[in-house]
Design a protein around this motif. Sequence first.
Motif, PDB file in Angstrom:
ATOM      1  N   CYS A  47       0.838  -1.114   0.054  1.00  0.00           N
ATOM      2  CA  CYS A  47      -0.219   0.162   0.014  1.00  0.00           C
ATOM      3  C   CYS A  47       0.674   1.267  -0.032  1.00  0.00           C
ATOM      4  O   CYS A  47       1.857   1.351   0.735  1.00  0.00           O
ATOM      5  N   CYS A  50      -0.130   3.202   3.803  1.00  0.00           N
ATOM      6  CA  CYS A  50       0.479   2.834   4.912  1.00  0.00           C
ATOM      7  C   CYS A  50       1.254   1.816   4.842  1.00  0.00           C
ATOM      8  O   CYS A  50       1.542   1.406   6.009  1.00  0.00           O
ATOM      9  N   CYS A  85      -6.102  -2.513  -0.001  1.00  0.00           N
ATOM     10  CA  CYS A  85      -5.179  -2.431   1.200  1.00  0.00           C
ATOM     11  C   CYS A  85      -6.130  -3.059   2.342  1.00  0.00           C
ATOM     12  O   CYS A  85      -7.284  -2.817   2.580  1.00  0.00           O
ATOM     13  N   CYS A  88      -6.081   0.064   5.399  1.00  0.00           N
ATOM     14  CA  CYS A  88      -6.899   1.399   4.899  1.00  0.00           C
ATOM     15  C   CYS A  88      -7.694   1.331   3.907  1.00  0.00           C
ATOM     16  O   CYS A  88      -8.403   2.475   3.618  1.00  0.00           O
ATOM     17  N   HIS A  90      -7.248   1.443   1.087  1.00  0.00           N
ATOM     18  CA  HIS A  90      -6.839   2.176  -0.542  1.00  0.00           C
ATOM     19  C   HIS A  90      -6.741   1.116  -1.549  1.00  0.00           C
ATOM     20  O   HIS A  90      -6.295   0.037  -1.305  1.00  0.00           O
TER      21      HIS A  90
HETATM   22 ZN    ZN Z   1      -3.213   0.956   3.317  1.00  0.00          ZN
END
Ligand code: ZN
Length: 227
Positions: A47, A50, A85, A88, A90
């Motif tokens: 990711c 993060c 992800c 998070c 994403h």
């Molecule tokens: Zn992430």
Amino acid sequence: MVDATFNDPDLTRFARLDELGLEATGQRIEPRRAVLACRVVESDDWCRRCGAPGSPRGTVIRRLGHEPLGWRPTTLHVTVRRYRCAECAHVWRQDTTKAAQPRAKLSRRGLRWALEALVIQHLTVARVAESLAVRWNTANDAVLAEGRRLLINDPHRFDNVTTIGVDEHVWRHTRGGDKYVTVIIDLTPLRAGTGPARLLDMVEGRSKQAFKTWLADRDQSWRDKSK
Ligand SMILES: [Zn+2]
């Protein structure tokens, strides 16, 4: 010295896909073109926000016009993985900027081929588009943008130039008349026997007036040593 040994046939290297961060996974030879299936070598599965690992969320195909191999248009079908992800949420795709500029329809090799075909080999935009199996507008927009990008990024392009050539191209036939582009080429390396001619500038208009205006924009010391 050139290495005289033979390696196993390797489509990835033959089509210079390794330079694009790609690997050939299949081929389809059609009557008028070849299609190469490719995958992106870098997995790119961490990711960007993060740093947690992403999980695969299917794939998308990115189609790119590539340099014609053996005068046959070559199209790349690049399988690009999508990830999500776990931490998070994403979502992203594998990075393909090594293969082509964002949103571009030509691979970086295809783009370079197009520019050289037009400027050095004097192919028309129509012929370039045909050789890449893309639309006229696609070839035209890509070449113009790349010509400008190469030139703007090289502030020293006029250094050590002693011989220039001017070349007029009919860029586009329109109902209101033809549009011209004047291409200014550095012939110094050709004359000195050190390399091929290279593109210096592209300006709109017919060669005589366009070149006059262009030359007026150069500084005096440069004009004095060039002829
Ligand atoms: Zn992430």
